[in-house]
Design an enzyme around this catalytic site. Structure first.
Site, mmCIF file in Angstrom:
data_model
loop_
_atom_site.group_PDB
_atom_site.id
_atom_site.type_symbol
_atom_site.label_atom_id
_atom_site.label_comp_id
_atom_site.label_asym_id
_atom_site.label_seq_id
_atom_site.Cartn_x
_atom_site.Cartn_y
_atom_site.Cartn_z
ATOM 1 N N THR A 246 36.715 21.402 39.378
ATOM 2 C CA THR A 246 36.265 20.359 38.308
ATOM 3 C C THR A 246 36.910 20.754 36.759
ATOM 4 O O THR A 246 37.500 19.877 36.057
ATOM 5 C CB THR A 246 34.783 20.470 38.036
ATOM 6 O OG1 THR A 246 34.117 20.190 39.321
ATOM 7 C CG2 THR A 246 34.132 19.508 36.937
ATOM 8 N N LYS B 292 25.145 33.462 30.252
ATOM 9 C CA LYS B 292 25.570 32.848 28.928
ATOM 10 C C LYS B 292 24.554 33.512 27.933
ATOM 11 O O LYS B 292 25.174 33.971 26.987
ATOM 12 C CB LYS B 292 25.208 31.428 28.754
ATOM 13 C CG LYS B 292 26.060 30.610 29.882
ATOM 14 C CD LYS B 292 25.786 28.953 30.000
ATOM 15 C CE LYS B 292 26.649 28.559 30.860
ATOM 16 N NZ LYS B 292 26.009 26.992 31.168
HETATM 17 P P1 NAP Z 1 34.930 24.279 41.239
HETATM 18 O O1 NAP Z 1 35.069 22.822 40.970
HETATM 19 O O2 NAP Z 1 34.101 24.955 42.440
HETATM 20 O O3 NAP Z 1 36.554 24.802 41.363
HETATM 21 C C1 NAP Z 1 36.707 26.252 41.846
HETATM 22 C C2 NAP Z 1 38.112 26.463 42.299
HETATM 23 O O4 NAP Z 1 38.535 27.577 42.297
HETATM 24 C C3 NAP Z 1 38.576 25.358 43.094
HETATM 25 O O5 NAP Z 1 39.704 24.923 42.920
HETATM 26 C C4 NAP Z 1 38.900 26.442 44.330
HETATM 27 O O6 NAP Z 1 39.913 26.164 45.282
HETATM 28 C C5 NAP Z 1 39.239 27.623 43.525
HETATM 29 N N1 NAP Z 1 38.753 28.852 44.181
HETATM 30 C C6 NAP Z 1 37.431 29.299 44.688
HETATM 31 N N2 NAP Z 1 37.541 30.370 45.321
HETATM 32 C C7 NAP Z 1 38.949 30.747 45.465
HETATM 33 C C8 NAP Z 1 39.632 31.930 45.858
HETATM 34 N N3 NAP Z 1 39.499 32.838 46.683
HETATM 35 N N4 NAP Z 1 41.031 31.764 45.809
HETATM 36 C C9 NAP Z 1 41.749 30.828 45.189
HETATM 37 N N5 NAP Z 1 41.123 29.876 44.398
HETATM 38 C C10 NAP Z 1 39.622 29.876 44.512
HETATM 39 O O7 NAP Z 1 34.439 25.068 39.925
HETATM 40 P P2 NAP Z 1 34.301 24.534 38.478
HETATM 41 O O8 NAP Z 1 33.139 23.599 38.074
HETATM 42 O O9 NAP Z 1 35.628 24.036 38.069
HETATM 43 O O10 NAP Z 1 33.943 25.956 37.618
HETATM 44 C C11 NAP Z 1 35.070 26.950 37.443
HETATM 45 C C12 NAP Z 1 34.613 28.092 36.399
HETATM 46 O O11 NAP Z 1 34.140 27.395 35.382
HETATM 47 C C13 NAP Z 1 33.203 28.687 36.847
HETATM 48 O O12 NAP Z 1 33.456 30.182 36.674
HETATM 49 C C14 NAP Z 1 32.230 28.081 36.102
HETATM 50 O O13 NAP Z 1 31.171 28.895 36.056
HETATM 51 C C15 NAP Z 1 32.908 27.657 34.895
HETATM 52 N N6 NAP Z 1 32.204 26.564 34.305
HETATM 53 C C16 NAP Z 1 32.183 25.384 34.752
HETATM 54 C C17 NAP Z 1 31.772 24.197 34.025
HETATM 55 C C18 NAP Z 1 31.590 23.038 34.540
HETATM 56 O O14 NAP Z 1 30.975 22.097 33.952
HETATM 57 N N7 NAP Z 1 31.842 22.662 35.945
HETATM 58 C C19 NAP Z 1 31.415 24.414 32.669
HETATM 59 C C20 NAP Z 1 31.509 25.669 32.233
HETATM 60 C C21 NAP Z 1 32.062 26.862 32.853
HETATM 61 P P3 NAP Z 1 39.795 24.701 46.373
HETATM 62 O O15 NAP Z 1 39.615 23.720 45.269
HETATM 63 O O16 NAP Z 1 41.131 24.895 47.074
HETATM 64 O O17 NAP Z 1 38.403 24.840 46.899
HETATM 65 N N1 HSE Z 2 26.608 24.672 35.623
HETATM 66 C C1 HSE Z 2 26.619 24.750 34.138
HETATM 67 C C2 HSE Z 2 25.663 23.866 33.627
HETATM 68 C C3 HSE Z 2 28.074 24.636 33.775
HETATM 69 O O1 HSE Z 2 25.258 22.898 34.052
HETATM 70 O O2 HSE Z 2 25.482 24.288 32.476
HETATM 71 C C4 HSE Z 2 28.439 25.009 32.446
HETATM 72 O O3 HSE Z 2 28.634 26.354 32.394
#
Ligand code: NAP
Ligand code: HSE
Length: 455
Positions: free
Chosen positions: A14, A207
């Site tokens: 994402t 956080k």
């Molecule tokens: P996500 O959609 O689950 O994406 C995770 C990515 O990491 C995927 O592309 C996955 O690969 C890759 N990945 C996971 N394990 C791996 C490994 N062992 N080796 C190589 N690649 C790996 O997660 P996300 O929502 O983008 O979140 C990413 C980070 O941002 C997290 O730390 C989360 O807490 C943080 N965050 C997220 C949000 C939000 O709104 N989503 C907001 C703030 C912070 P594949 O695609 O090939 O499976």
């Molecule tokens: N899963 C988290 C939330 C993403 O819902 O706030 C941002 O860290």
């Protein structure tokens, strides 16, 4: 013109895919602002065949994030995989160890290893930036780390999980059940890969641990946060809150007290008149109470691909400009051990919902146990359960009745002991629902200071 800043991105989910899209979309503006181009030259994810809606034809693909972190062709390593340990931890250590700046959105990693990683970054004289790790797109880390140096912070609190705020808002406003609202938050890309981190409060706790360190200059201690999630919140509580003049939010609160720093995440009743009560949906809000500044409230989208990518890119722009600041605002070796205040000493008022056996003496017993602990009740409301509910076939059948108590100021310890005694008296039919109340008005440290100034 400085040479291009070459970026390696691990994680193309994402957030990662949005970072690539936004960097492309804002290419010219970023170049003008930073005095150099920012180019993604290498990426890593698990599945090379997945369509991520971004062009990967010109970048180097890695299967192993640690190998990407060590790629000598990159200037900065961006970690967007998630997870508190390896491979995220190993990759970030590898990059910092090779004097490469790191940008991450990974609060779980920082809550567990943040102090160690900050020391490593400083030893290598590079940046460890994590704006996206707290409250998504809201620039709260920069605000606290750089914009509030003139203030001593006494309290920081806020709505730190977009998924929980979205669920509570939809449950209350649209009368939807918990599971439907969670599924929608997942579909919209707000929830963590494992949504139990969101709904059980751990994401907000991670956080809050970071904010606590920024606020009080202490080591990051994710384990020190008292955590309760929103699973137990029922429509009955949301309705009762409304009638009592409150709304229920999952709040993270870090507060300087005489007994140390109180750091807690739990569902909280906040007055409808407070600013925080009006923060709905996926929005986050962080309120910072500093002596010079008073209370500052930052509001914005706390989750979602583009909002979070916006914070990642702001960190990349800092690296491109050569802005290196200590990750936690002060040198990592000067961070003090975390002085934890015991949760049992927490002082406040409480909403308590009990299922009380409908028989003589039950009320007296409850009131007696409360009085034994010196707990003064602000209100007691009993509603007759309609016939047909709670398995009661007719009105002559014995039943349990919902009773809502609101206490005046008391302590967590006294509430827990009174409720244990009430349970031992066998006058309640299920676990009590306990929700802490934060009045958030003139009880703020800055408001108290102002009052003292006046009198
Ligand atoms: P996500 O959609 O689950 O994406 C995770 C990515 O990491 C995927 O592309 C996955 O690969 C890759 N990945 C996971 N394990 C791996 C490994 N062992 N080796 C190589 N690649 C790996 O997660 P996300 O929502 O983008 O979140 C990413 C980070 O941002 C997290 O730390 C989360 O807490 C943080 N965050 C997220 C949000 C939000 O709104 N989503 C907001 C703030 C912070 P594949 O695609 O090939 O499976
Ligand atoms: N899963 C988290 C939330 C993403 O819902 O706030 C941002 O860290």
């Amino acid at each position: 013109m400085e040479p291009v800043l070459k970026v390696g991105v691990a994680g193309l989910g994402t957030v990662g895919a949005s970072v690539l899209r936004l960097l492309d979309h804002r290419r010219d503006e970023l170049k003008a602002a930073c005095g150099r181009s920012i180019e993604v030259v290498a990426v890593c994810a698990r599945d090379k065949t997945k369509d991520r809606g971004v062009d990967l034809s010109t970048v180097t693909w890695y299967d192993d994030p640690v190998a990407l972190a060590r790629d000598e062709d990159i200037d900065v390593f961006v970690e967007l995989m998630g997870g508190e340990d390896d491979p995220a931890a190993a990759a970030v250590r590898a990059a910092l160890g090779e004097k490469r700046s790191v940008v991450t959105a990974n609060k779980a990693l920082l809550a567990k290893h943040g102090t160690e990683l900050a020391r490593l970054a400083e030893a290598s004289d590079v940046s460890l930036s994590f704006e996206a790790a707290v409250a998504g797109g809201i620039p709260v880390v920069k605000t606290m780390r750089e914009g509030m140096l003139a203030s001593r912070v006494d309290r920081v609190y806020g709505i730190l999980n977009g998924t929980c705020n979205y669920i509570l808002t939809r449950m209350e406003r649209d009368q939807l059940d918990f599971a439907t609202c969670l599924a929608e938050a997942q579909r919209l890309g707000y929830a963590e890969a494992d949504p139990t981190f969101d709904i059980d409060g751990y994401d907000a706790a991670h956080k809050l641990a970071i904010l606590t360190s920024l606020a009080f200059g202490t080591e990051i201690d994710g384990e020190a946060v008292y955590v309760e999630g929103i699973r137990s919140i029922e429509t009955a509580d949301l309705k009762a809150a409304d009638e009592l003049g409150f709304r229920i939010k999952l709040l993270g609160v870090a507060l300087r007290t005489d007994g140390g720093i109180e750091c807690r995440v739990h569902p909280t009743m906040v007055p409808k008149s407070s600013s925080i009560a009006r923060i709905d949906g996926v929005l986050n809000a962080v309120a910072i109470d500093g002596d010079a500044l008073g209370e500052l409230i930052l509001v914005g989208p706390g989750a979602g691909g583009d909002a979070t990518a916006s914070a990642v890119i702001a960190d990349l722009a800092d690296v491109a400009r050569g802005n290196v600041v200590p990750p936690m605002g002060i040198a990592a070796h000067r961070l003090e051990p975390y002085p934890r205040a015991r949760m049992r000493r927490h002082s406040g008022s409480y909403y308590i919902r009990l299922s009380v056996a409908d028989r003589p003496g039950a009320f007296a017993s409850i009131a007696g146990r409360m009085a034994e602990k010196g707990i003064s009740l602000q209100s007691i409301v009993q509603r007759r359960q309609p016939v047909g509910e709670n398995g009661r076939a007719d009105e002559n059948e014995p039943s349990v009745q919902p009773v809502v108590l609101v206490t005046h100021q008391t302590t967590e310890e006294d509430v827990r002991e009174a409720l244990a005694a009430i349970a031992a008296d066998s006058v309640i039919a299920s676990e009590p629902q306990v929700i802490r109340i934060e009045r958030l008005d003139d009880t703020t440290p800055s408001a108290r200071r102002e009052k003292n100034d006046v009198s």
